[in-house]
Design an enzyme around this catalytic site. Structure first.
Site, short mmCIF file in Angstrom:
data_model
loop_
_atom_site.label_atom_id
_atom_site.label_comp_id
_atom_site.label_asym_id
_atom_site.label_seq_id
_atom_site.Cartn_x
_atom_site.Cartn_y
_atom_site.Cartn_z
N CYS A 330 15.80 -48.99 67.37
CA CYS A 330 15.85 -50.20 66.57
C CYS A 330 15.56 -51.44 67.43
CB CYS A 330 17.18 -50.31 65.83
SG CYS A 330 17.13 -51.43 64.41
N HIS A 434 18.43 -45.07 63.34
CA HIS A 434 19.79 -44.87 63.83
C HIS A 434 20.26 -43.49 63.40
CE1 HIS A 434 20.51 -48.97 65.18
NE2 HIS A 434 20.02 -49.42 64.04
#
Length: 495
Positions: A330, A434
């Site tokens: 991310c 994630h």
């Protein structure tokens, strides 16, 4: 629906055990066949989860939903604050980000937030037989009581009974409980049903005189004493968990940037017997790693500047020169690219800065967040195709420039799209996903690519399930739950 009375768990301090107690109570009730849901009116955390309908809630409430054996829902955490500076946070209301506010701005906003909180609580009451509510911090914070939506302000507005939990392992448990109750108003004191003492070690007979004194002084019962449960491998809500049961030989280093987010991504590595996971802090070096992973961040540009100030960019370059592998998740993925642009000032002032330049992507922050649960395939050099699952929480849109290889194929509602980037040499991998290490096939493919060959993934779901059942069993054994739900539980001695 609402067959059984709701209950709110408040604590004398942060980290008193509220989150775990709520999770355990949800499992105890679920084991009784009750349709139960967790609820936290207001949460402040950088670890968040994505719901099936594309909303964002605290990861602690997603864990509690797992304990209740129900799917996470935005109404389980209607107000989520995600700090992005020391005095400011992004405010998320019923799953959607609305704006960034400073502390004073949010104090004013709370009076507007209460209707959303009560609406979400009413939704859960209508759809579940029981709701177990978690407070935030302490109800005795005098400076935060005006327009309170997190603790007694909510309990009074929704007419919910309360129990107060304190952590005896910290010391001063009787002062904490007695003082907290004393600082509440008369009506607030009246809705307190009793106390719970958490994380006790030793001979409980030595504690009994203090418990009797507390009951006499307050007129409130001690509902029970929960023992210290060692080795509970549950996700941490705030502080990074660094303890490992055993350390392996393969060293994975994660630089701890100032606004690190979703550090629960690394729990699968932390608990693995072949891996020595090291969180690297200020003034420490990334040298000596077999594998470096850049984590997610709530303030990517500021954290990239911090990373450079620590000399970690030079450590990464040196690591790559000697044949090491690097991964970014991310915000860490965005940092590895060529440019980071924030034209709208999402993270502060409008800005444009250079990335680390290792991946052929440029990222622009947008107002609209991407919030998605995803499944797909991972394709890394010299590895078999691997199943991948995870979730996306990001405001950035990354554009691939010449030479970018896209390693993740996402199958979403019959639409195939791509995620992530891999450099030409195959030594650097970035992804928006994630939770990627929690899928065994993806874990094994990534770790094999990074240099840890023939290492099998651990089952994080099984580990979490074992921990939740341990907590539930301890709660049912330790607490007199008949004082909370008399029709469900037989009366027993609290201590």
């Amino acid at each position: 629906m609402n067959t059984f009375a709701p209950l709110m768990v408040q604590g004398t301090t942060s980290d008193a055990g509220k989150t775990v107690l709520v999770a355990g109570l949800c499992r105890v009730l679920s084991n009784k066949g009750i349709q139960v849901a967790p609820f936290k009116p207001q949460n402040m955390a950088l670890n968040s989860a994505v719901t099936e309908d594309g909303g964002e809630i605290g990861r602690a409430q997603a864990l509690q939903a797992d304990a209740a054996r129900v799917k996470p829902h935005v109404h389980m955490n209607p107000i989520l604050l995600k700090p992005n500076t020391d005095i400011g946070a992004q405010v998320i209301v019923q799953g959607k980000a609305i704006e960034t506010m400073d502390a004073w701005g949010f104090q004013d906003y709370k009076k507007l937030a209460m209707p959303y909180v009560l609406e979400s609580f009413a939704y859960l009451n209508d759809h579940y037989q029981c709701v177990v509510v978690e407070g935030a911090g302490s109800p005795a914070e005098i400076n935060l009581r005006e327009n309170d939506i997190a603790n007694m302000g909510f309990a009074e507005a929704a007419d919910v009974p309360v129990i107060i939990v304190a952590d005896i392992d910290r010391g001063g448990v009787f002062a904490h409980l007695y003082g907290t109750l004393a600082l509440l108003s008369e009506s607030e004191q009246a809705r307190v049903k009793g106390f719970v003492i958490n994380r006790f070690r030793g001979d409980i007979s030595l504690l009994v005189p203090g418990l009797e004194w507390l009951e006499e002084k307050t007129g409130k019962p001690v509902l029970g004493v929960i023992p210290y449960l060692h080795g509970l491998n549950l996700e941490a809500e705030d502080a990074i968990k660094s303890e490992q049961q055993e350390k392996g030989q393969f060293v994975v280093k994660v630089p701890v940037v100032t606004r690190i987010s979703n550090h629960t991504d690394f729990d699968s590595l932390r608990l693995h017997p072949d891996i020595d996971l090291q969180f690297v802090g200020k003034g420490q070096s990334l040298s000596g790693a077999d594998f470096i992973i850049l984590p997610g961040s709530k303030s990517v540009q500021a954290d990239l500047n911090y990373l450079r100030s620590q000399g970690w960019d030079k450590d990464i370059e040196r690591h790559l020169r000697f044949g090491g592998k690097v991964m970014g998740i991310c915000g860490g993925y965005q940092m590895l690219g060529e440019q980071l642009s924030d034209p709208l000032g999402i993270e502060g002032e409008p800005s444009l800065i250079d990335g680390l330049g290792h991946l052929a992507i440029s990222t622009e922050l947008k107002k609209q967040k991407q919030l998605t649960l995803v499944e797909g395939e991972l394709h890394l050099p010299n590895q078999s195709s691997a199943k991948v699952k995870g979730y996306e929480i990001h405001a950035g849109v990354s554009i691939h420039t010449a030479g970018a290889h896209l390693p993740v194929i996402i199958n979403s509602e019959s639409i195939v799209r791509y995620d992530g980037a891999l450099n030409h040499e195959g030594s650097i991998f970035g992804t928006y996903l994630h939770g990627i290490f929690d899928e065994p096939e993806a874990f094994e493919a990534i770790m094999s690519w990074a240099g840890l060959k023939e290492s099998k993934a651990i089952d994080m779901k099984e580990i979490q399930e074992e921990a939740i059942e341990r907590i539930a069993a301890s709660i049912e054994e330790s607490l007199d739950l008949s004082q909370l739900w008399p029709s469900l539980f037989e009366k027993k001695a609290a201590y």
